[in-house]
Scaffold this motif. Sequence first.
Motif, PDB file in Angstrom:
ATOM      1  N   HIS C 222      40.533 -18.212  57.530  1.00 34.08           N
ATOM      2  CA  HIS C 222      40.115 -17.833  58.734  1.00 34.08           C
ATOM      3  C   HIS C 222      38.872 -16.994  58.955  1.00 34.08           C
ATOM      4  O   HIS C 222      38.088 -16.988  59.577  1.00 34.08           O
ATOM      5  N   ILE C 223      38.707 -16.063  57.757  1.00 38.15           N
ATOM      6  CA  ILE C 223      37.736 -15.299  57.907  1.00 38.15           C
ATOM      7  C   ILE C 223      36.604 -15.301  57.167  1.00 38.15           C
ATOM      8  O   ILE C 223      35.681 -14.511  56.976  1.00 38.15           O
ATOM      9  N   THR C 224      36.524 -16.471  56.394  1.00 35.29           N
ATOM     10  CA  THR C 224      35.436 -17.072  55.541  1.00 35.29           C
ATOM     11  C   THR C 224      34.820 -18.349  55.895  1.00 35.29           C
ATOM     12  O   THR C 224      35.782 -19.111  56.702  1.00 35.29           O
ATOM     13  N   ALA C 225      33.695 -18.646  55.661  1.00 34.89           N
ATOM     14  CA  ALA C 225      33.186 -19.917  55.862  1.00 34.89           C
ATOM     15  C   ALA C 225      32.198 -20.035  54.910  1.00 34.89           C
ATOM     16  O   ALA C 225      31.360 -19.281  54.164  1.00 34.89           O
ATOM     17  N   LYS C 226      31.784 -21.122  54.626  1.00 30.43           N
ATOM     18  CA  LYS C 226      30.782 -21.684  53.472  1.00 30.43           C
ATOM     19  C   LYS C 226      29.403 -21.444  54.012  1.00 30.43           C
ATOM     20  O   LYS C 226      29.137 -21.532  55.218  1.00 30.43           O
ATOM     21  N   ILE C 227      28.355 -20.918  53.242  1.00 27.64           N
ATOM     22  CA  ILE C 227      27.112 -20.917  53.391  1.00 27.64           C
ATOM     23  C   ILE C 227      26.801 -22.370  53.945  1.00 27.64           C
ATOM     24  O   ILE C 227      26.927 -23.237  53.500  1.00 27.64           O
ATOM     25  N   GLY C 228      25.850 -22.084  55.076  1.00 22.95           N
ATOM     26  CA  GLY C 228      25.460 -23.366  55.601  1.00 22.95           C
ATOM     27  C   GLY C 228      26.357 -24.087  56.571  1.00 22.95           C
ATOM     28  O   GLY C 228      25.811 -25.098  56.982  1.00 22.95           O
ATOM     29  N   SER C 229      27.430 -23.542  56.624  1.00 27.28           N
ATOM     30  CA  SER C 229      28.394 -24.222  57.689  1.00 27.28           C
ATOM     31  C   SER C 229      28.310 -24.042  59.011  1.00 27.28           C
ATOM     32  O   SER C 229      27.645 -22.945  59.455  1.00 27.28           O
ATOM     33  N   LYS C 230      28.741 -24.840  59.918  1.00 23.66           N
ATOM     34  CA  LYS C 230      28.470 -24.671  61.299  1.00 23.66           C
ATOM     35  C   LYS C 230      29.422 -23.677  61.772  1.00 23.66           C
ATOM     36  O   LYS C 230      29.036 -22.857  62.456  1.00 23.66           O
ATOM     37  N   ALA C 231      30.464 -23.577  61.129  1.00 24.10           N
ATOM     38  CA  ALA C 231      31.313 -22.442  61.310  1.00 24.10           C
ATOM     39  C   ALA C 231      30.713 -20.795  61.295  1.00 24.10           C
ATOM     40  O   ALA C 231      30.709 -20.110  62.215  1.00 24.10           O
ATOM     41  N   LEU C 232      29.985 -20.758  60.226  1.00 25.45           N
ATOM     42  CA  LEU C 232      29.151 -19.550  59.835  1.00 25.45           C
ATOM     43  C   LEU C 232      28.153 -19.342  60.907  1.00 25.45           C
ATOM     44  O   LEU C 232      27.930 -18.330  61.444  1.00 25.45           O
ATOM     45  N   GLU C 233      27.529 -20.356  61.124  1.00 26.27           N
ATOM     46  CA  GLU C 233      26.278 -20.581  62.234  1.00 26.27           C
ATOM     47  C   GLU C 233      26.922 -20.081  63.563  1.00 26.27           C
ATOM     48  O   GLU C 233      26.384 -19.120  64.260  1.00 26.27           O
ATOM     49  N   GLU C 234      28.089 -20.387  63.828  1.00 25.53           N
ATOM     50  CA  GLU C 234      28.556 -20.105  65.043  1.00 25.53           C
ATOM     51  C   GLU C 234      29.325 -18.505  65.311  1.00 25.53           C
ATOM     52  O   GLU C 234      29.195 -17.969  66.139  1.00 25.53           O
ATOM     53  N   ASN C 235      29.816 -18.210  64.076  1.00 28.12           N
ATOM     54  CA  ASN C 235      30.423 -16.928  63.837  1.00 28.12           C
ATOM     55  C   ASN C 235      29.891 -16.150  62.748  1.00 28.12           C
ATOM     56  O   ASN C 235      30.498 -16.116  61.518  1.00 28.12           O
ATOM     57  N   PRO C 236      28.801 -15.261  62.933  1.00 32.55           N
ATOM     58  CA  PRO C 236      28.194 -14.782  61.824  1.00 32.55           C
ATOM     59  C   PRO C 236      28.924 -13.654  61.224  1.00 32.55           C
ATOM     60  O   PRO C 236      28.810 -13.039  60.022  1.00 32.55           O
ATOM     61  N   ALA C 237      30.143 -13.239  62.055  1.00 35.17           N
ATOM     62  CA  ALA C 237      30.804 -12.294  61.510  1.00 35.17           C
ATOM     63  C   ALA C 237      31.947 -12.668  60.434  1.00 35.17           C
ATOM     64  O   ALA C 237      32.400 -11.856  59.778  1.00 35.17           O
ATOM     65  N   LEU C 238      31.893 -13.994  60.141  1.00 37.17           N
ATOM     66  CA  LEU C 238      32.687 -14.395  59.019  1.00 37.17           C
ATOM     67  C   LEU C 238      32.066 -14.137  57.616  1.00 37.17           C
ATOM     68  O   LEU C 238      31.140 -14.060  57.561  1.00 37.17           O
ATOM     69  N   ILE C 239      32.744 -13.986  56.619  1.00 34.86           N
ATOM     70  CA  ILE C 239      32.486 -13.762  55.496  1.00 34.86           C
ATOM     71  C   ILE C 239      31.977 -15.120  54.602  1.00 34.86           C
ATOM     72  O   ILE C 239      32.673 -16.053  54.677  1.00 34.86           O
ATOM     73  N   PRO C 240      30.632 -14.964  54.414  1.00 35.67           N
ATOM     74  CA  PRO C 240      30.288 -16.347  53.695  1.00 35.67           C
ATOM     75  C   PRO C 240      30.671 -16.521  52.401  1.00 35.67           C
ATOM     76  O   PRO C 240      30.756 -15.545  51.615  1.00 35.67           O
ATOM     77  N   ARG C 241      31.014 -17.722  51.852  1.00 33.27           N
ATOM     78  CA  ARG C 241      31.479 -18.189  50.750  1.00 33.27           C
ATOM     79  C   ARG C 241      30.233 -19.062  50.079  1.00 33.27           C
ATOM     80  O   ARG C 241      29.579 -19.844  50.856  1.00 33.27           O
ATOM     81  N   GLY C 242      30.350 -19.053  48.845  1.00 34.43           N
ATOM     82  CA  GLY C 242      29.457 -20.203  48.006  1.00 34.43           C
ATOM     83  C   GLY C 242      28.478 -19.471  47.058  1.00 34.43           C
ATOM     84  O   GLY C 242      28.937 -18.495  46.640  1.00 34.43           O
ATOM     85  N   VAL C 243      27.682 -20.339  46.753  1.00 33.80           N
ATOM     86  CA  VAL C 243      26.487 -19.682  45.760  1.00 33.80           C
ATOM     87  C   VAL C 243      25.312 -19.071  46.520  1.00 33.80           C
ATOM     88  O   VAL C 243      24.916 -19.744  47.277  1.00 33.80           O
ATOM     89  N   PHE C 244      25.031 -17.885  46.279  1.00 39.29           N
ATOM     90  CA  PHE C 244      24.335 -17.023  47.271  1.00 39.29           C
ATOM     91  C   PHE C 244      22.884 -17.048  46.184  1.00 39.29           C
ATOM     92  O   PHE C 244      21.857 -16.818  46.534  1.00 39.29           O
ATOM     93  N   VAL C 245      23.035 -16.847  44.958  1.00 42.55           N
ATOM     94  CA  VAL C 245      21.816 -16.602  43.873  1.00 42.55           C
ATOM     95  C   VAL C 245      22.086 -17.641  42.809  1.00 42.55           C
ATOM     96  O   VAL C 245      23.102 -17.677  42.273  1.00 42.55           O
TER      97      VAL C 245
END
Lengths: 382, 74, 269
Positions: C222-245
């Motif tokens: 509930h507190i994380t979301a995949k980079i590029g996901s709709k969930a993250l877009e809607e709630n930027p307070a979520l911790i992003p997951r995935g490959v950053f670099v």
Amino acid sequence: MARKVRFVQGNEACVEGALYAGLSFYAGYPITPSTEIAELLAERLPARGGRFIQMEDEIASMCAIIGASLTGNKVMTATSGPGFSLKQEAIGYACMAEIPCVIVNVQRGGPSTGNPTHVGQGDINQARWGTHGDHNIIALTASNHQDVFAMTVEAFNMAETYRTPVVLLFDEVIGHMREKLLVPEPGELPLVERLRTSVPKDVDYHPYLPREDGRLPMSDFGGEHRYNVTGLYHDMWGFPTSNPKMVSELLRHLIDKIDNRVHEITRHKEHFLEGARYVLISYGASARSAIHLARERRARGERIGVIELQSLWPFPREMIREKCREAKAVLVVEMNMGQMLAQVRAAVADPEKVFLANRVDGKLIAPADIKQVLRVIQGRGV
Amino acid sequence: MAKRRLRELVIRREWCKGCGICVALCPKQVLELDGEDKSVPARPEDCICCRMCELRCPDLAITVLTDEEEGDGA
Amino acid sequence: MAIQDYIRQRFFPHLWCPGCGHGIILNNLLHAVDELGLAKNDIVVTSGIGCSARISGYVDFHTLHTLHGRALAFATGVKLSRPELTLIVPMGDGDALAIGGNHFIHAARRNIDITAIVMNNRIYGMTGGQFSPLSGPGILATTAPYRTIDPNFDVVELARAAGATFVARSTTYHALETIDLLKRAISHKGFAVVEILTQCPTYYGRKNKEGEAAEMIERYKHITAKIGSKALEENPALIPRGVFVEVGRPEYCEAYEEVIVRARQEVAA
């Protein structure tokens, strides 16, 4: 074939000795007055297929050489007082995990930042007790560049023989002074190579099970035997244990492997010692002044001689006691507040006859400084 | 890809510490903690072989053994 | 092989508390190694001190259990002296970013081919629940009885700024994703950082009333979301997951091989 004659700094003699011994990995961080060692090895090591790395600090340098020793390399780092302090935790790790490595400390004036570009010999006790907990250590030293070379080779040999860190305690004067060095031919000085296990693949290998002769054969990381290395008390496979019997046995092994071989490990030279009534005990740059004075006085018929210590730890207690037995007075010549003096006093039968001739102002102790103390001892006034 | 069918849900009792992660997160409630707080496959017939219990087991105690289900024409 | 074939089974059950996320990270790491088909003799796992560091004793590779914070420095010595080996360095909060922070940024700067796994449980577990530089403000810890005021590092941003060429984040809830990220990190040529959010039910969870292990791990959903996901877009307070670099840059050991070539040329000249 004529031997290669060089006119070098002591730090360069150390580099030559290390390369002669087979150094193949160096990690360090610049610090006066040891920096030339790093600079020279940055140039020399890659040309021989070895590796040099300038780490982010002295702590990391010490850790990196331990890692590289485990893959089968002869390794070294060099530093001075403050950096030597930083390395202590990892030196203790190398003691505990029995990792061969060489640590050079070109001493300057301390404590703290002290007197970075001036000479001192204040790290004698730190070399012995710098890391926490009971442990044992070998520390070697030298007063001239030929011996810097030879003792550096010895340091690598002992590190391999006893699977232990070996400290080379030089000083600013020795490190920076230039004098002649004859580089021995290959084969001229004996070299001790890494003792690798003969246990075949898929047969249980015990990295911490000594052979009958006390040596512990190693297996390179990346090789056929997978084992554990830890700074915790461990069993013969290297796995952590707090079993009281095993804890006690391991600690005793770490102490005994050096204490039981004091005669094999310790090195000293005697100068004009025959029948000496006054015995000077010294090491490193200080020994040069002591030898100079003794030579001068002998020429005038005075019975005065020098024991030059080439190894400081383990301390050669029996040798000192024996050699000082007939002396009227013993004078320890060093550039600190009496760190070896305490050892000598503890070793001799009559501690009241042991005196200190020291200098702690960043200047090399001179024959005149020793003479002054000698006059007082001899009752010839101040 | 052929569908997987459960052959056996192996749980090493002596490694299981009974944390309950596998029980709580199983999408089909296949697992339960028994009286000794050890995970047991109570309803293996419901298992969809997602292997999430295996991959989330902190004790490395669970292995989901599967068979490939025969395809229609095979 | 089964992942149990990659561990030293005689030490199991392990010493971690029930529900500790570190066991899940070990589990996922072994799956990654297995799926990559790496040989045990080619892997060196170097660890520091703390709960996380005990991972090295459990895996049947060449294992080096070192000093607090210094695992990357030891690993650098192993890797540079034997570049063909695969170096994996699991670290806790303190190892990676408190006492070991300097080694972390410098290993990243060099881009030496080591996989650093930051097992972020926001607490010091081995010593009994003190806050860490990854705790962040407002949490309860034994050394923060009135709640922490210390801001936390963002592991991903720090690693990126320091020069790591692969940086990713996952959680113990997202096991399949973690396995995938670890595989990519280990395969990546250069310094790779994988931050894995992991639960400490014993200290962090209890102190901060986050419930049992199962509740804590489910929270990551509930507190994380995949980079590029709709969930993250809607709630930027979520911790992003995935490959950053994921970039290419000269790797340190390979660059040193060129130093050797240049040094030999100069000596020959």
